[in-house]
Design an enzyme around this catalytic site. Structure first.
Site, PDB file in Angstrom:
ATOM      1  N   LYS A 153       0.833  -1.200   0.000  1.00 18.97           N
ATOM      2  CA  LYS A 153       0.000   0.000   0.000  1.00 18.97           C
ATOM      3  C   LYS A 153       0.882   1.270   0.000  1.00 18.97           C
ATOM      4  O   LYS A 153       2.084   1.191   0.250  1.00 18.97           O
ATOM      5  CB  LYS A 153      -0.924  -0.044   1.226  1.00 18.97           C
ATOM      6  CG  LYS A 153      -1.921  -1.218   1.207  1.00 18.97           C
ATOM      7  CD  LYS A 153      -2.782  -1.197   2.472  1.00 18.97           C
ATOM      8  CE  LYS A 153      -3.842  -2.280   2.470  1.00 18.97           C
ATOM      9  NZ  LYS A 153      -4.682  -2.228   3.704  1.00 18.97           N
TER      10      LYS A 153
ATOM     11  N   PHE B 192     -15.294   3.767   7.813  1.00 16.96           N
ATOM     12  CA  PHE B 192     -13.953   4.190   7.410  1.00 16.96           C
ATOM     13  C   PHE B 192     -13.745   4.133   5.898  1.00 16.96           C
ATOM     14  O   PHE B 192     -12.640   4.363   5.401  1.00 16.96           O
ATOM     15  CB  PHE B 192     -12.889   3.333   8.119  1.00 16.96           C
ATOM     16  CG  PHE B 192     -13.060   1.836   7.919  1.00 16.96           C
ATOM     17  CD1 PHE B 192     -12.572   1.195   6.799  1.00 16.96           C
ATOM     18  CD2 PHE B 192     -13.724   1.081   8.886  1.00 16.96           C
ATOM     19  CE1 PHE B 192     -12.729  -0.173   6.615  1.00 16.96           C
ATOM     20  CE2 PHE B 192     -13.897  -0.298   8.712  1.00 16.96           C
ATOM     21  CZ  PHE B 192     -13.398  -0.925   7.568  1.00 16.96           C
TER      22      PHE B 192
ATOM     23  N   ARG C  99      -1.357 -14.404   4.190  1.00 15.93           N
ATOM     24  CA  ARG C  99      -2.121 -13.749   5.273  1.00 15.93           C
ATOM     25  C   ARG C  99      -1.377 -13.886   6.611  1.00 15.93           C
ATOM     26  O   ARG C  99      -1.382 -12.978   7.431  1.00 15.93           O
ATOM     27  CB  ARG C  99      -3.525 -14.360   5.406  1.00 15.93           C
ATOM     28  CG  ARG C  99      -4.505 -14.017   4.311  1.00 15.93           C
ATOM     29  CD  ARG C  99      -5.019 -12.591   4.300  1.00 15.93           C
ATOM     30  NE  ARG C  99      -5.793 -12.182   5.441  1.00 15.93           N
ATOM     31  CZ  ARG C  99      -6.520 -11.057   5.485  1.00 15.93           C
ATOM     32  NH1 ARG C  99      -6.595 -10.270   4.413  1.00 15.93           N
ATOM     33  NH2 ARG C  99      -7.167 -10.708   6.562  1.00 15.93           N
TER      34      ARG C  99
ATOM     35  N   GLU D 161     -10.122  -9.965  -7.319  1.00 11.37           N
ATOM     36  CA  GLU D 161      -9.104  -8.918  -7.174  1.00 11.37           C
ATOM     37  C   GLU D 161      -8.015  -9.019  -8.244  1.00 11.37           C
ATOM     38  O   GLU D 161      -7.602  -8.004  -8.814  1.00 11.37           O
ATOM     39  CB  GLU D 161      -8.474  -9.005  -5.775  1.00 11.37           C
ATOM     40  CG  GLU D 161      -9.456  -8.640  -4.658  1.00 11.37           C
ATOM     41  CD  GLU D 161      -8.888  -8.875  -3.264  1.00 11.37           C
ATOM     42  OE1 GLU D 161      -9.618  -8.622  -2.291  1.00 11.37           O
ATOM     43  OE2 GLU D 161      -7.733  -9.328  -3.125  1.00 11.37           O
TER      44      GLU D 161
END
Ligand code: UDP
Ligand code: MG
Length: 165
Positions: free
Chosen positions: A10, A58, A90, A135
């Site tokens: 990110k 959020f 994960r 995704e």
């Protein structure tokens, strides 16, 4: 079973110069990288990626975060492939909330919670096989992946395209 998962480093990860650290941690999984690209995330892509969270309080901040409004405007997108890829990735990522994540996980080591309450947790990883497929197809076209992960077909298209001069 061999499976594939989408990973995003990110904007906080790229801005904090953590790309190498994150890739090194992911290499512990011995999974293969099937695709990689640096992406400037549009609002449309951000909203599609996080479509399942659109009712969360959020959501607006999350979209700004993944678009890079708070950091550099880029994300590194990768597809990892191999046995048990979803769970292995994960596990190394750690829990969503960086304060609850195992301190030696990527999120535990490098994540933070902002004063606005956004979890800046450095990395995204798909949660299940269906989400991974959705995704991966969102972030990559078939030609950008070095394996035939999902059925694809050739079509004739006429598009305007930037080429080297
Ligand atoms: N997130 C947040 N606050 C929350 C839950 C999630 O800021 O209370 C952010 C966080 O960056 C997280 C992303 O939204 O990674 C997607 O949330 P999800 O529940 O899918 O967690 P993940 O699958 O990333 O662990
Ligand atoms: Mg998720």
């Amino acid at each position: 079973m061999a499976e594939q998962t989408l990973v995003l480093i990110k904007p906080d990860g790229l801005s904090k110069s953590l790309t190498g650290n994150v890739l090194a941690r992911l290499s512990e999984t011995k999974l293969e990288i099937a695709a990689a690209r640096i992406v400037q995330v549009s609002k449309e892509l951000a909203e599609q990626h996080y479509a399942l969270l659109k009712d969360k309080p959020f959501f607006t901040d999350l979209i700004k975060y993944i678009m890079g409004d708070y950091h550099k405007k880029k994300v590194m997108a990768l597809v990892y492939w191999g046995d048990d890829a979803l769970a292995k990735v994960r596990k190394i990522c750690g829990a969503t909330n960086p304060e609850e994540a195992d301190p030696v996980s990527i999120r535990g080591a490098y994540g933070r919670i902002t004063t606005k309450g956004v979890y800046e947790n450095v990395i995204h990883a798909s949660t299940n096989i269906e989400e991974a497929e959705r995704e991966i197809k969102l972030w990559f076209s078939p030609d950008e992946i070095i394996m035939e992960l999902y059925p694809s077909k050739k079509v004739m298209v006429s598009v305007e395209k930037r080429v080297w001069v």
